[in-house]
Design a protein around this motif. Structure first.
Motif, PDB file in Angstrom:
ATOM      1  N   GLY A   2       0.809  -1.206   0.000  1.00 48.25           N
ATOM      2  CA  GLY A   2       0.000   0.000   0.000  1.00 48.25           C
ATOM      3  C   GLY A   2       0.847   1.263   0.000  1.00 48.25           C
ATOM      4  N   HIS A   3       0.256   2.319  -0.523  1.00 47.21           N
ATOM      5  CA  HIS A   3       0.966   3.609  -0.638  1.00 47.21           C
ATOM      6  C   HIS A   3       1.487   4.091   0.711  1.00 47.21           C
ATOM      7  CE1 HIS A   3       1.924   7.690  -1.845  1.00 47.21           C
ATOM      8  NE2 HIS A   3       1.169   8.119  -0.851  1.00 47.21           N
ATOM      9  N   TRP A   4       0.633   4.128   1.722  1.00 51.02           N
ATOM     10  CA  TRP A   4       1.027   4.688   3.006  1.00 51.02           C
ATOM     11  C   TRP A   4       2.059   3.816   3.713  1.00 51.02           C
ATOM     12  CZ3 TRP A   4       0.373   9.506   3.154  1.00 51.02           C
ATOM     13  CH2 TRP A   4      -0.725  10.095   2.523  1.00 51.02           C
ATOM     14  N   LYS A   5       1.937   2.505   3.552  1.00 52.14           N
ATOM     15  CA  LYS A   5       2.912   1.606   4.154  1.00 52.14           C
ATOM     16  C   LYS A   5       4.288   1.833   3.533  1.00 52.14           C
ATOM     17  CE  LYS A   5       3.604  -3.197   5.446  1.00 52.14           C
ATOM     18  NZ  LYS A   5       3.084  -4.566   5.368  1.00 52.14           N
ATOM     19  N   LYS A   6       4.318   1.985   2.199  1.00 48.68           N
ATOM     20  CA  LYS A   6       5.571   2.243   1.492  1.00 48.68           C
ATOM     21  C   LYS A   6       6.164   3.590   1.927  1.00 48.68           C
ATOM     22  CE  LYS A   6       7.553   2.260  -3.119  1.00 48.68           C
ATOM     23  NZ  LYS A   6       7.293   2.130  -4.551  1.00 48.68           N
ATOM     24  N   GLN A   7       5.284   4.611   2.048  1.00 45.14           N
ATOM     25  CA  GLN A   7       5.736   5.936   2.499  1.00 45.14           C
ATOM     26  C   GLN A   7       6.376   5.830   3.880  1.00 45.14           C
ATOM     27  OE1 GLN A   7       5.859   7.910  -0.301  1.00 45.14           O
ATOM     28  NE2 GLN A   7       5.099   9.565   0.966  1.00 45.14           N
ATOM     29  N   PHE A   8       5.736   5.079   4.768  1.00 47.37           N
ATOM     30  CA  PHE A   8       6.260   4.939   6.133  1.00 47.37           C
ATOM     31  C   PHE A   8       7.590   4.199   6.131  1.00 47.37           C
ATOM     32  CE2 PHE A   8       6.619   2.700  10.210  1.00 47.37           C
ATOM     33  CZ  PHE A   8       6.607   3.798  11.055  1.00 47.37           C
ATOM     34  N   GLN A   9       7.690   3.147   5.345  1.00 48.11           N
ATOM     35  CA  GLN A   9       8.916   2.355   5.314  1.00 48.11           C
ATOM     36  C   GLN A   9      10.094   3.129   4.731  1.00 48.11           C
ATOM     37  OE1 GLN A   9       7.775  -1.286   3.347  1.00 48.11           O
ATOM     38  NE2 GLN A   9       7.315  -2.276   5.316  1.00 48.11           N
ATOM     39  N   THR A  10       9.815   4.036   3.787  1.00 54.52           N
ATOM     40  CA  THR A  10      10.915   4.778   3.165  1.00 54.52           C
ATOM     41  C   THR A  10      11.234   6.100   3.862  1.00 54.52           C
ATOM     42  OG1 THR A  10       9.426   5.807   1.559  1.00 54.52           O
ATOM     43  CG2 THR A  10      10.518   3.773   0.895  1.00 54.52           C
ATOM     44  N   LYS A  11      10.214   6.731   4.447  1.00 56.14           N
ATOM     45  CA  LYS A  11      10.432   8.067   5.033  1.00 56.14           C
ATOM     46  C   LYS A  11      10.056   8.159   6.504  1.00 56.14           C
ATOM     47  CE  LYS A  11       9.456  10.181   0.580  1.00 56.14           C
ATOM     48  NZ  LYS A  11       8.533  11.039  -0.173  1.00 56.14           N
ATOM     49  N   GLU A  14       7.611  11.010   8.790  1.00 58.98           N
ATOM     50  CA  GLU A  14       7.502  12.156   7.874  1.00 58.98           C
ATOM     51  C   GLU A  14       6.766  11.776   6.595  1.00 58.98           C
ATOM     52  OE1 GLU A  14       8.263  15.383   8.482  1.00 58.98           O
ATOM     53  OE2 GLU A  14       8.698  14.671  10.509  1.00 58.98           O
ATOM     54  N   GLY A  15       6.862  10.506   6.204  1.00 55.16           N
ATOM     55  CA  GLY A  15       6.234  10.051   4.973  1.00 55.16           C
ATOM     56  C   GLY A  15       4.729   9.935   5.044  1.00 55.16           C
ATOM     57  N   ILE A  16       4.193   9.856   6.271  1.00 57.06           N
ATOM     58  CA  ILE A  16       2.740   9.687   6.384  1.00 57.06           C
ATOM     59  C   ILE A  16       2.038  10.918   6.956  1.00 57.06           C
ATOM     60  CG2 ILE A  16       2.862   7.180   6.503  1.00 57.06           C
ATOM     61  CD1 ILE A  16       2.460   7.388   9.536  1.00 57.06           C
ATOM     62  N   LYS A  17       2.787  11.977   7.202  1.00 59.09           N
ATOM     63  CA  LYS A  17       2.152  13.217   7.663  1.00 59.09           C
ATOM     64  C   LYS A  17       1.355  13.821   6.520  1.00 59.09           C
ATOM     65  CE  LYS A  17       5.242  14.712  11.315  1.00 59.09           C
ATOM     66  NZ  LYS A  17       6.180  15.758  11.743  1.00 59.09           N
ATOM     67  N   LEU A  18       0.205  14.332   6.828  1.00 54.77           N
ATOM     68  CA  LEU A  18      -0.617  14.966   5.811  1.00 54.77           C
ATOM     69  C   LEU A  18      -0.014  16.304   5.399  1.00 54.77           C
ATOM     70  CD1 LEU A  18      -4.184  14.253   7.190  1.00 54.77           C
ATOM     71  CD2 LEU A  18      -3.005  13.081   5.343  1.00 54.77           C
ATOM     72  N   GLY A  19      -0.112  16.625   4.143  1.00 53.83           N
ATOM     73  CA  GLY A  19       0.429  17.886   3.646  1.00 53.83           C
ATOM     74  C   GLY A  19      -0.510  19.060   3.840  1.00 53.83           C
ATOM     75  N   HIS A  20      -1.740  18.784   4.263  1.00 52.59           N
ATOM     76  CA  HIS A  20      -2.730  19.844   4.442  1.00 52.59           C
ATOM     77  C   HIS A  20      -2.312  20.749   5.593  1.00 52.59           C
ATOM     78  CE1 HIS A  20      -6.575  21.856   4.421  1.00 52.59           C
ATOM     79  NE2 HIS A  20      -6.723  21.591   5.695  1.00 52.59           N
ATOM     80  N   LYS A  21      -2.292  22.035   5.352  1.00 47.27           N
ATOM     81  CA  LYS A  21      -1.849  23.010   6.355  1.00 47.27           C
ATOM     82  C   LYS A  21      -3.001  23.610   7.146  1.00 47.27           C
ATOM     83  CE  LYS A  21       2.415  22.689   5.063  1.00 47.27           C
ATOM     84  NZ  LYS A  21       3.305  21.835   5.763  1.00 47.27           N
ATOM     85  N   GLY A  22      -4.224  23.269   6.809  1.00 50.54           N
ATOM     86  CA  GLY A  22      -5.359  23.825   7.525  1.00 50.54           C
ATOM     87  C   GLY A  22      -5.826  25.133   6.919  1.00 50.54           C
ATOM     88  N   SER A  23      -6.858  25.687   7.511  1.00 52.96           N
ATOM     89  CA  SER A  23      -7.418  26.930   6.997  1.00 52.96           C
ATOM     90  C   SER A  23      -6.607  28.125   7.485  1.00 52.96           C
ATOM     91  CB  SER A  23      -8.873  27.079   7.451  1.00 52.96           C
ATOM     92  OG  SER A  23      -8.917  27.128   8.862  1.00 52.96           O
ATOM     93  N   LYS A  24      -6.854  29.246   6.855  1.00 54.43           N
ATOM     94  CA  LYS A  24      -6.179  30.471   7.245  1.00 54.43           C
ATOM     95  C   LYS A  24      -6.545  30.803   8.688  1.00 54.43           C
ATOM     96  CE  LYS A  24      -5.058  34.947   5.444  1.00 54.43           C
ATOM     97  NZ  LYS A  24      -5.117  35.810   4.304  1.00 54.43           N
ATOM     98  N   GLY A  25      -5.597  31.326   9.418  1.00 57.10           N
ATOM     99  CA  GLY A  25      -5.799  31.602  10.831  1.00 57.10           C
ATOM    100  C   GLY A  25      -6.864  32.647  11.104  1.00 57.10           C
TER     101      GLY A  25
END
Length: 78
Positions: A2-11, A14-25
């Protein structure tokens, strides 16, 4: 694999943290004070005008009108 498992194994984590930064403050303390002072200096109050002012001046749009009511409450406007 799976994508997330591979991300975790390689990174690791940091590999499974979401890139979403949230809404403007929301309004910071100083900006909040500016809005309250603006409200206090007005002779009449209009919720739509407050919404427009906050968005135009600070780029903040609240999802709930309750947030605007709280600003009025802090300015001692009922």
């Amino acid at each position: 694999m799976g994508h997330w498992k591979k991300q975790f194994q390689t990174k690791c984590i940091e590999g499974i943290k979401l890139g979403h930064k949230g809404s403007k403050g929301y309004l910071t303390g100083l900006k909040n004070t500016e809005v309250i002072e603006w409200l206090k200096n007005k002779e009449y109050w209009n919720l739509d005008e407050l919404v427009t002012y906050v968005e135009r001046e600070f780029g903040v749009v609240y999802k709930s009108k309750q947030s605007y009511y709280k600003l009025c409450e802090r300015a001692k406007i009922s």
